[in-house]
Motif scaffolding. Sequence first.
Motif, short mmCIF file in Angstrom:
data_model
loop_
_atom_site.label_atom_id
_atom_site.label_comp_id
_atom_site.label_asym_id
_atom_site.label_seq_id
_atom_site.Cartn_x
_atom_site.Cartn_y
_atom_site.Cartn_z
N ASP A 34 -13.90 34.98 23.84
CA ASP A 34 -12.95 35.95 23.84
C ASP A 34 -12.93 36.98 25.20
O ASP A 34 -14.12 37.47 25.29
N VAL A 35 -12.23 36.60 26.20
CA VAL A 35 -12.25 37.34 27.41
C VAL A 35 -11.15 38.48 27.33
O VAL A 35 -9.94 38.12 27.20
N ASN A 36 -11.68 39.78 27.52
CA ASN A 36 -10.61 40.79 27.59
C ASN A 36 -9.42 40.55 28.87
O ASN A 36 -10.12 40.73 30.04
N THR A 37 -8.36 40.70 28.49
CA THR A 37 -7.47 40.34 29.68
C THR A 37 -6.37 41.63 29.98
O THR A 37 -5.18 41.49 30.44
N GLN A 38 -6.96 42.74 29.46
CA GLN A 38 -6.18 44.00 29.81
C GLN A 38 -5.96 44.19 31.18
O GLN A 38 -5.17 45.24 31.33
N THR A 39 -6.88 43.77 32.16
CA THR A 39 -6.78 44.11 33.64
C THR A 39 -6.56 42.88 34.31
O THR A 39 -6.89 41.73 33.89
N SER A 40 -6.22 42.96 35.49
CA SER A 40 -6.06 41.61 36.57
C SER A 40 -7.40 40.95 36.69
O SER A 40 -7.56 39.77 36.77
N VAL A 43 -8.04 38.83 33.66
CA VAL A 43 -7.27 37.68 33.74
C VAL A 43 -7.90 36.51 34.72
O VAL A 43 -7.99 35.24 34.20
N LYS A 44 -8.31 36.92 35.65
CA LYS A 44 -9.28 35.89 36.53
C LYS A 44 -10.51 35.40 35.89
O LYS A 44 -10.85 34.48 36.05
N ARG A 45 -11.13 36.45 35.11
CA ARG A 45 -12.32 35.99 34.61
C ARG A 45 -12.15 34.82 33.44
O ARG A 45 -12.79 33.88 33.22
N LEU A 46 -10.83 35.27 32.72
CA LEU A 46 -10.51 34.16 31.54
C LEU A 46 -10.35 32.81 32.31
O LEU A 46 -10.71 31.71 31.79
N LEU A 87 -20.26 41.42 30.14
CA LEU A 87 -20.78 41.60 28.85
C LEU A 87 -20.51 42.87 28.21
O LEU A 87 -20.71 42.94 26.87
N GLU A 88 -19.88 43.73 28.86
CA GLU A 88 -19.32 44.91 27.99
C GLU A 88 -17.93 44.76 27.59
O GLU A 88 -17.68 45.64 26.61
N LYS A 89 -17.12 43.67 27.96
CA LYS A 89 -15.84 43.28 27.60
C LYS A 89 -15.56 42.28 27.17
O LYS A 89 -14.62 42.10 26.18
N ASP A 90 -16.34 41.19 27.15
CA ASP A 90 -16.12 39.79 27.02
C ASP A 90 -17.24 39.33 26.05
O ASP A 90 -18.08 39.81 25.81
#
Length: 122
Positions: A34-40, A43-46, A87-90
């Motif tokens: 589960d990767v937080n995609t609220q920022t660009s 989205v890149k991490r995802l 690690l703080e968001k995903d």
Amino acid sequence: MFKQCCLPDIFVEIWMLIHHSLRGKKMLILITYDVNTQTSQGVKRLSKVAKICTNYGQRVQNSVFECLVNATQFAMIKKQLLDVVDLEKDSIRYYVLGEQYKNKVEHIGKENGIDMSGTLIC
């Protein structure tokens, strides 16, 4: 074999990885994320997480991959994903189904995947 209480957990994990990789056996690993995609950046991490997982296995559902790997490859996947995620968001979860995985997986409905243990003919 040695007692786990005598060594830090990391040494036990490394020993187990080496032991299994020397045997060369493949095990089925289920990776969910589960990767937080609220920022660009999210989205890149995802995209990077999905790419890493694709390099080792097949997508079976959104954010879920089945990977048939040996212990060395499993360690590489974990290292690569750790280098990408925040690690703080995903969040990433690994389910190790082991070498005897065929009787541990039950599927109903449309199957989009391939048998990774079989022969592929191109």
